[in-house]
Design an enzyme around this catalytic site. Sequence first.
Site, PDB file in Angstrom:
ATOM      1  CD  GLU A  34     -55.875   3.471   5.369  1.00 34.31           C
ATOM      2  OE1 GLU A  34     -56.546   2.447   5.571  1.00 34.31           O
ATOM      3  OE2 GLU A  34     -55.967   4.505   6.047  1.00 34.31           O
TER       4      GLU A  34
ATOM      5  CE  LYS B 184     -59.865   1.320   3.374  1.00 35.16           C
ATOM      6  NZ  LYS B 184     -59.236   1.439   4.709  1.00 35.16           N
TER       7      LYS B 184
END
Length: 724
Positions: free
Chosen positions: A458, A561
């Site tokens: 993300e 991430k």
Amino acid sequence: MANPFVLKLQDLKNQSAANVATIFSQGNGSFGVQATDPLVASAGTIINGFYEQAPITYGETAYGYAKNHQTIIALPSLRQLQLEDQAGRPAVSLGAQSVALDMATGILTAVYGVSFAAAEPAALTLTVRSLIGEADADLSAYLLDYQVKSLTYQGALTLTKPGLALAATAAAAVDPDDPRVVDRGSKLTSATLASTAQTLTQTITTQTSQLTAQVQMAGIGTDLRRVVQLSPGAQFELTYLAQLDFAPHRDLQPATAATVTALRQRTATYWHDFWAAGEVKISGDEQLDRGLHFNLYQLCQSANRTGAYSIAAKGVSGPGYEGHFFWDTEMYMLPFFTYTQPKIARALLKFRYQQLPQARQRARELGVSAGALFPWRSINGQEASAFFPAGTAQYHLDADIAYAVGLYYETTLDDPFMAKYGLPILWETARFWQNFGAWGERDGQRCFMFHDVTGPDEYTALVDNNYYTNRMAKHNLELFLKYYPQFQACAQLPVTAADLAALQEIAAGIYLGFDPQRQLTPQDDTFLNKPLWPLASTPAANFPLLLHYHPLTIYRYQVNKQPDMLLTNLLFPGEKSPAQQARDYAYYEKVTTHDSSLSRSVFAVLAAQLGYDDAAYQYFLDSALLDLTDLQGNTKDGLHMANLGGSWLSVIYGFAGVSLQDGLLHVNNHLPQKWSGLTFRLKIAGRQLQVQLTKDKTTVELLSGAALEVVIAGQPTTLEAQAE
């Protein structure tokens, strides 16, 4: 030797009340109860799917944006008990003196010191033993045994077992700057359906979503309000049965001593059977052995068994992420159930099938003329993500669900499931990819590509040809083409010869990037050309990045991430050469922050398969103990369910090298040097297998079922059926 089935308060790094309440929570997938202090009025009961709805307010809106928030309701704790001394003073809790969870039986025991003034020492001890119903017949039941013992108290003591007193419940603390935890407020109404000295039946109704839950509190041979006489050394016990039902006004089972005894017996049997099928034993590392037992226990408690709901990101252990279901269920949690508890896996996949009507509508809203698009985050089947770049744009969820369908079928050979539920899911998701993507040219070749998508990472959004998305979409199409001929007569889908030809052409033509100069698999078309995030100079206090930097700042850099492209190496073992896997692993490890709890388990699997023993062990250590050590600092908001499932993947896919390839089970021994052994069980096509690994031996035993061919360390082996 430590008992791996017993977790105690002193085993936790963070012993704050909020953290303890989460860690020792009890659940059954239908509802959960946090281990809150019974003398402190607080929220602590989570019913799966019991949510409130509120309009999403955008400063600037556009067509197709998600319209409503869906937020799980944290109801008052069912553990609450009110005590008053003979002068009418309410009890003051001095906190938990001890807490112990027996995961072999599901019984939680907690002991609290009790005073009647904050400055006074304990006059009483209150012991609470609780269990939640796990068998199919008991999914509404929560049993509480209270034992009150006088230390110095002399006189009358009044005990009241309340219903769900909404006005008296303290709201949990919420960080307004953390999007992972949101309290939108809720207006609930309560009504009393029936009340006697021993029983109170209430309904709780949400204002906007108009959902109603029914709660019955019943004393077993005792009243809900009772006065007793105590003297030092004396003690007495009370038992109460709470029953929660998501179908209000239905008659609940009478609460009697006999029903309570049966509930205890069925619950004990349930846990015995669960561990017989799914226990994983680590020899030579007691801390990790207990940690993994805890993870699997809580993973089981989170799983809805009815097919009405899925597993939320925090299960029923807390309200984090608003109680939404994500891709986590299919990719991180379902493999454990598929291989050990297939009945639960079937129910979870059936839930997705039931969401197909809303998914078809969502695809149309996104301008896709055919097929279905499942919501990125949701409770009721409608999209609830207000930030589409990191939400709706994660179209890979369609293929994730399809992958889970394929794994379930290949593991169970459940023909009725595939015909009725699985194939329709594969068809609708395959049609989505067909109508969402587009043909184009890349390196002089005609290719089918997917534009403006977001992969699992993300920190990189709205890109072309995210490798994970493309590879998973290809697999999605291939699964449908593989199983349609076998099940077309039963499924009766409107598939034409032209459809099949088009899907075959697309599956073969989907673009999968490769950078020949760097000899790397690119995460997407632009990732490798972006500047590297300066991880070494980023202050430790600025992680996770999402809480300290604007998304557009993060999107400009090479930073993950969580693993994105690398996840395909886990899901499609043997597809790339070991040398290519090693290059990709080394590159992407350097740019990954592990800001997501989903990250470390994937690295553990890949490191184990590549022979990086120390790295695999350290990643697994962090993953297996993530909640017990409060590694992310937010366990108080609920357990990290995907990570719990990921720790099982680390062991089974990583250290044991388990995979299904061409219908055969493969096992490859990557046992960490720090362990002396590993034992676990799997269910494959109706057979029960036990796998035992030591440093120099791999044993696969057929415990039940017909003969089965497996591949151990690359060598085909036939497991013979056991003699009757």
